[in-house]
Scaffold this motif. Structure first.
Motif, short mmCIF file in Angstrom:
data_model
loop_
_atom_site.label_atom_id
_atom_site.label_comp_id
_atom_site.label_asym_id
_atom_site.label_seq_id
_atom_site.Cartn_x
_atom_site.Cartn_y
_atom_site.Cartn_z
N GLN A 75 52.63 45.63 43.28
CA GLN A 75 51.06 45.32 42.65
C GLN A 75 51.40 46.48 41.20
O GLN A 75 50.48 45.86 40.45
CB GLN A 75 50.58 45.85 43.11
N ARG A 76 52.68 47.13 41.12
CA ARG A 76 52.23 47.29 39.80
C ARG A 76 52.53 46.93 37.90
O ARG A 76 52.90 45.39 38.10
CB ARG A 76 52.83 48.46 39.44
N ARG A 77 51.77 46.78 37.47
CA ARG A 77 51.20 45.81 36.57
C ARG A 77 51.41 46.61 35.52
O ARG A 77 50.34 47.21 34.62
CB ARG A 77 50.10 45.06 36.60
N PRO A 78 53.06 46.73 34.22
CA PRO A 78 53.47 47.59 33.51
C PRO A 78 51.92 47.28 31.95
O PRO A 78 51.97 48.59 31.21
CB PRO A 78 54.67 47.47 33.53
N GLN A 79 51.32 46.03 31.75
CA GLN A 79 51.29 45.90 30.59
C GLN A 79 49.33 46.13 31.01
O GLN A 79 48.81 45.22 30.08
CB GLN A 79 51.48 43.91 30.23
N GLY A 80 49.25 46.63 32.35
CA GLY A 80 47.41 46.66 33.06
C GLY A 80 47.24 45.61 33.55
O GLY A 80 47.89 44.83 33.28
N ALA A 81 46.15 45.54 34.42
CA ALA A 81 46.01 44.35 35.41
C ALA A 81 45.11 43.53 34.40
O ALA A 81 45.11 42.46 34.85
CB ALA A 81 44.92 44.73 35.70
N ASP A 82 44.86 43.52 33.55
CA ASP A 82 43.97 42.48 32.55
C ASP A 82 44.82 41.81 32.14
O ASP A 82 44.43 40.39 31.52
CB ASP A 82 43.58 43.45 31.67
N LYS A 83 46.50 41.94 32.27
CA LYS A 83 47.64 41.03 31.42
C LYS A 83 47.23 40.16 32.88
O LYS A 83 48.46 39.53 32.32
CB LYS A 83 48.73 42.14 31.32
#
Length: 270
Positions: A215-223
């Motif tokens: 679930q890791r999102r390097p560009q942030g969850a909004d992306k």
């Protein structure tokens, strides 16, 4: 095949000087022909009523011929339908390019073709065309969580997984996990059973080298994130690209990390 022209052995033909000069010239003309999660769908992986997939476009025409040192040879075939800017985004060492071409910016039907080339060659060879679904609202260059559009661009394909065991010959790292289950129904109310039997993570806003479930999102969850290739559930997705189970098995047997596979995805004309 050129026709044979015979000449009578007993006949002499008188030629003018001009005729002799013209007869010493040879003219050769070469003619050639020239010749797109909720895991079930990206972000939240959930599921507008699926339209019947239209016939996939025909394979590209034969390449033009070019002359090198007086010898005709086929020109290397480029992947059709891609802009120069998109071609430049394909890594130089990639020898497998999966092209997903949507029917339009706001359409959720698409066609998929795997192009391959031999090491050291610039000649891209197309495979068969497969029907697919993308997100229910089409495509975007600026994907955000919940926008019901598939991100367009060039992305690497590094990791796979699924509820079922990997097909024999699978080369991508594969996480077999009972957590690959799509709950609820699709965007158009269709059942999602089996949608995550096989998945291949599209490296959009994720950590490569990890399970598609990461679930890791390097560009942030909004992306957004969780954008996968997965088994089709007969309807549009929330962001993923879905294909028939036999196609997913074929891709898992074919995609090879040693050939640096990527996916190029977006609407036709873009």
């Amino acid at each position: 095949m050129a026709a044979r022209h015979a000449q009578s052995s007993g006949t002499r033909i008188r030629m003018t000087r001009r005729g002799k000069a013209v007869s010493g010239l040879a003219l050769t003309t070469l003619v050639g022909t020239a010749l797109w999660a909720w895991p079930a769908s990206g972000d939240d992986h959930g599921g507008h009523r699926a339209e019947q997939a239209r016939p996939a476009p025909s394979a590209p025409d034969a390449p033009a011929l070019h002359v090198t040192g007086g010898t005709a040879a086929p020109a290397p075939r480029a992947i059709p339908g891609l802009s120069d800017a998109t071609r430049k985004q394909i890594p130089a060492d990639s020898r497998q390019v999966l092209v997903v071409t949507g029917q339009g910016p706001d359409a959720h039907d698409s066609a998929v073709v795997l192009y391959t080339r031999a090491e050291g060659s610039d000649d891209w060879r197309p495979g068969v065309h497969w029907a697919a679904h993308n997100a229910s609202r089409g495509w975007t260059k600026d994907h955000h969580y919940g926008d019901l559009r598939s991100p367009q661009g060039v992305f690497t394909l590094s990791d796979a997984g699924g509820k079922l065991a990997p097909p024999e010959g699978t080369k991508l790292p594969y996480d077999r996990n009972d957590s690959f289950v799509a709950h609820g129904t699709g965007v158009e109310g269709e059942p999602l059973g089996g949608a995550f039997d096989y998945v291949i993570a599209i490296d959009y806003n994720r950590v490569k080298g990890s399970s598609p479930l990461d679930q890791r999102r390097p560009q942030g969850a909004d992306k957004g994130g969780g954008v996968w290739l997965h088994v089709d559930h007969n309807g549009p997705t929330q962001g993923c690209v879905s294909l028939k189970p036999e196609v997913m098995r074929e891709l898992l047997r074919t995609l090879d990390p040693a050939q640096h596979p990527v996916v190029v995805m977006g609407p036709a004309g873009h």
